[in-house]
Design a protein around this motif. Structure first.
Motif, PDB file in Angstrom:
ATOM      1  N   LEU A  52      21.398  11.922  -8.399  1.00 15.97           N
ATOM      2  CA  LEU A  52      19.985  12.220  -8.187  1.00 15.97           C
ATOM      3  C   LEU A  52      19.190  11.687  -9.374  1.00 15.97           C
ATOM      4  O   LEU A  52      19.443  12.059 -10.509  1.00 15.97           O
ATOM      5  CB  LEU A  52      19.791  13.737  -8.056  1.00 15.97           C
ATOM      6  CG  LEU A  52      18.390  14.245  -7.809  1.00 15.97           C
ATOM      7  CD1 LEU A  52      17.815  13.678  -6.520  1.00 15.97           C
ATOM      8  CD2 LEU A  52      18.389  15.771  -7.770  1.00 15.97           C
ATOM      9  N   LYS A  53      18.245  10.784  -9.107  1.00 21.57           N
ATOM     10  CA  LYS A  53      17.486  10.133 -10.165  1.00 21.57           C
ATOM     11  C   LYS A  53      16.091  10.708 -10.363  1.00 21.57           C
ATOM     12  O   LYS A  53      15.535  10.615 -11.447  1.00 21.57           O
ATOM     13  CB  LYS A  53      17.356   8.628  -9.869  1.00 21.57           C
ATOM     14  CG  LYS A  53      18.670   7.893  -9.895  1.00 21.57           C
ATOM     15  CD  LYS A  53      19.235   7.876 -11.286  1.00 21.57           C
ATOM     16  CE  LYS A  53      20.334   6.860 -11.435  1.00 21.57           C
ATOM     17  NZ  LYS A  53      20.721   6.657 -12.812  1.00 21.57           N
ATOM     18  N   GLY A  54      15.489  11.275  -9.301  1.00 25.06           N
ATOM     19  CA  GLY A  54      14.160  11.844  -9.468  1.00 25.06           C
ATOM     20  C   GLY A  54      13.545  12.282  -8.159  1.00 25.06           C
ATOM     21  O   GLY A  54      14.093  12.032  -7.079  1.00 25.06           O
ATOM     22  N   VAL A  55      12.394  12.949  -8.273  1.00 28.06           N
ATOM     23  CA  VAL A  55      11.634  13.376  -7.107  1.00 28.06           C
ATOM     24  C   VAL A  55      10.149  13.207  -7.385  1.00 28.06           C
ATOM     25  O   VAL A  55       9.697  13.316  -8.526  1.00 28.06           O
ATOM     26  CB  VAL A  55      11.912  14.851  -6.724  1.00 28.06           C
ATOM     27  CG1 VAL A  55      13.334  15.045  -6.256  1.00 28.06           C
ATOM     28  CG2 VAL A  55      11.590  15.804  -7.844  1.00 28.06           C
ATOM     29  N   ALA A  56       9.409  12.943  -6.330  1.00 31.76           N
ATOM     30  CA  ALA A  56       7.951  12.945  -6.362  1.00 31.76           C
ATOM     31  C   ALA A  56       7.525  13.759  -5.151  1.00 31.76           C
ATOM     32  O   ALA A  56       7.908  13.437  -4.022  1.00 31.76           O
ATOM     33  CB  ALA A  56       7.401  11.527  -6.290  1.00 31.76           C
ATOM     34  N   CYS A  57       6.775  14.836  -5.378  1.00 36.21           N
ATOM     35  CA  CYS A  57       6.450  15.770  -4.301  1.00 36.21           C
ATOM     36  C   CYS A  57       4.978  16.147  -4.357  1.00 36.21           C
ATOM     37  O   CYS A  57       4.391  16.234  -5.432  1.00 36.21           O
ATOM     38  CB  CYS A  57       7.248  17.056  -4.444  1.00 36.21           C
ATOM     39  SG  CYS A  57       9.004  16.875  -4.729  1.00 36.21           S
ATOM     40  N   VAL A  58       4.424  16.420  -3.197  1.00 36.32           N
ATOM     41  CA  VAL A  58       3.086  16.996  -3.114  1.00 36.32           C
ATOM     42  C   VAL A  58       3.112  18.109  -2.082  1.00 36.32           C
ATOM     43  O   VAL A  58       3.736  17.984  -1.033  1.00 36.32           O
ATOM     44  CB  VAL A  58       2.008  15.939  -2.786  1.00 36.32           C
ATOM     45  CG1 VAL A  58       2.222  15.322  -1.422  1.00 36.32           C
ATOM     46  CG2 VAL A  58       0.616  16.532  -2.902  1.00 36.32           C
ATOM     47  N   ASN A  59       2.463  19.206  -2.428  1.00 34.33           N
ATOM     48  CA  ASN A  59       2.348  20.368  -1.555  1.00 34.33           C
ATOM     49  C   ASN A  59       0.920  20.381  -1.020  1.00 34.33           C
ATOM     50  O   ASN A  59      -0.034  20.275  -1.787  1.00 34.33           O
ATOM     51  CB  ASN A  59       2.645  21.635  -2.365  1.00 34.33           C
ATOM     52  CG  ASN A  59       2.610  22.896  -1.542  1.00 34.33           C
ATOM     53  OD1 ASN A  59       2.127  22.928  -0.421  1.00 34.33           O
ATOM     54  ND2 ASN A  59       3.122  23.966  -2.121  1.00 34.33           N
ATOM     55  N   THR A  60       0.760  20.516   0.277  1.00 31.72           N
ATOM     56  CA  THR A  60      -0.565  20.482   0.891  1.00 31.72           C
ATOM     57  C   THR A  60      -1.091  21.867   1.233  1.00 31.72           C
ATOM     58  O   THR A  60      -2.138  21.985   1.872  1.00 31.72           O
ATOM     59  CB  THR A  60      -0.522  19.630   2.177  1.00 31.72           C
ATOM     60  OG1 THR A  60       0.373  20.250   3.107  1.00 31.72           O
ATOM     61  CG2 THR A  60      -0.069  18.219   1.892  1.00 31.72           C
ATOM     62  N   THR A  61      -0.378  22.932   0.808  1.00 33.81           N
ATOM     63  CA  THR A  61      -0.755  24.296   1.193  1.00 33.81           C
ATOM     64  C   THR A  61      -1.125  25.144  -0.022  1.00 33.81           C
ATOM     65  O   THR A  61      -0.934  24.734  -1.164  1.00 33.81           O
ATOM     66  CB  THR A  61       0.386  24.990   1.958  1.00 33.81           C
ATOM     67  OG1 THR A  61       1.473  25.220   1.056  1.00 33.81           O
ATOM     68  CG2 THR A  61       0.846  24.159   3.136  1.00 33.81           C
ATOM     69  N   ALA A  62      -1.595  26.351   0.239  1.00 31.59           N
ATOM     70  CA  ALA A  62      -2.013  27.274  -0.818  1.00 31.59           C
ATOM     71  C   ALA A  62      -0.875  28.148  -1.329  1.00 31.59           C
ATOM     72  O   ALA A  62      -1.111  29.066  -2.111  1.00 31.59           O
ATOM     73  CB  ALA A  62      -3.153  28.151  -0.304  1.00 31.59           C
ATOM     74  N   ALA A  63       0.347  27.886  -0.915  1.00 35.02           N
ATOM     75  CA  ALA A  63       1.502  28.643  -1.395  1.00 35.02           C
ATOM     76  C   ALA A  63       2.587  27.674  -1.842  1.00 35.02           C
ATOM     77  O   ALA A  63       2.783  26.619  -1.229  1.00 35.02           O
ATOM     78  CB  ALA A  63       2.041  29.546  -0.282  1.00 35.02           C
ATOM     79  N   ALA A  64       3.286  28.034  -2.897  1.00 31.29           N
ATOM     80  CA  ALA A  64       4.384  27.192  -3.379  1.00 31.29           C
ATOM     81  C   ALA A  64       5.487  27.106  -2.331  1.00 31.29           C
ATOM     82  O   ALA A  64       5.684  28.019  -1.530  1.00 31.29           O
ATOM     83  CB  ALA A  64       4.951  27.762  -4.676  1.00 31.29           C
ATOM     84  N   VAL A  65       6.201  25.979  -2.324  1.00 31.01           N
ATOM     85  CA  VAL A  65       7.421  25.817  -1.543  1.00 31.01           C
ATOM     86  C   VAL A  65       8.503  25.351  -2.511  1.00 31.01           C
ATOM     87  O   VAL A  65       8.206  24.919  -3.625  1.00 31.01           O
ATOM     88  CB  VAL A  65       7.258  24.839  -0.350  1.00 31.01           C
ATOM     89  CG1 VAL A  65       6.268  25.379   0.651  1.00 31.01           C
ATOM     90  CG2 VAL A  65       6.858  23.461  -0.814  1.00 31.01           C
ATOM     91  N   PHE A  66       9.763  25.437  -2.084  1.00 36.22           N
ATOM     92  CA  PHE A  66      10.856  25.202  -3.013  1.00 36.22           C
ATOM     93  C   PHE A  66      11.837  24.172  -2.458  1.00 36.22           C
ATOM     94  O   PHE A  66      12.387  24.342  -1.374  1.00 36.22           O
ATOM     95  CB  PHE A  66      11.557  26.529  -3.331  1.00 36.22           C
ATOM     96  CG  PHE A  66      10.612  27.465  -4.017  1.00 36.22           C
ATOM     97  CD1 PHE A  66      10.474  27.440  -5.383  1.00 36.22           C
ATOM     98  CD2 PHE A  66       9.806  28.317  -3.275  1.00 36.22           C
ATOM     99  CE1 PHE A  66       9.562  28.271  -6.021  1.00 36.22           C
ATOM    100  CE2 PHE A  66       8.886  29.154  -3.897  1.00 36.22           C
ATOM    101  CZ  PHE A  66       8.765  29.125  -5.279  1.00 36.22           C
TER     102      PHE A  66
END
Length: 115
Positions: free
Chosen positions: A26-40
């Motif tokens: 695993l080299k990396g991640v790029a993430c975006v959350n579009t909601t008002a609550a965290a996700v995991f």
């Protein structure tokens, strides 16, 4: 070796995704959350597919809520993170290892970089 990328637009599931057959770094991640609550985002290495909510993840990464922070995660491991087995990813609503709560469709867009 050049890292491969897998883009995951989450659906209304735990989004269990097999990223690679055989050993994976695993080299990396790029993430975006579009909601008002965290996700995991949870990563698993293993010889069989994990059971979300039962199998303990090897790594858990919070994708913060859009309304409270930037909602973005950029994380890299240039040397790679690796364990024996195939690499899987899943996304749940709660941080606990035993969580199998599904997320809302479209709540996150995730790019995983691996070799």
């Amino acid at each position: 070796m050049t890292a491969a990328v897998r883009r995951i637009v989450v659906a209304n599931t735990t989004n269990l995704t097999k990223l690679k057959d055989g050993p994976a770094s695993l080299k990396g991640v790029a993430c975006v959350n579009t909601t008002a609550a965290a996700v995991f985002l949870k990563f698993y290495w293993g010889l069989v597919a994990p059971t979300i909510g039962t199998t303990v993840p090897d790594i858990t990464i919070e994708i913060p809520a859009l309304g409270t922070t930037t909602g973005n995660v950029l994380q890299s491991w240039p040397d790679g993170l690796m364990k024996a087995g195939e690499l899987y990813a899943a996304v749940t609503n709660l941080v606990t290892d035993a969580d199998a709560t599904v997320v809302a469709a479209g709540s996150a867009i995730i790019s995983v970089f691996y070799e």
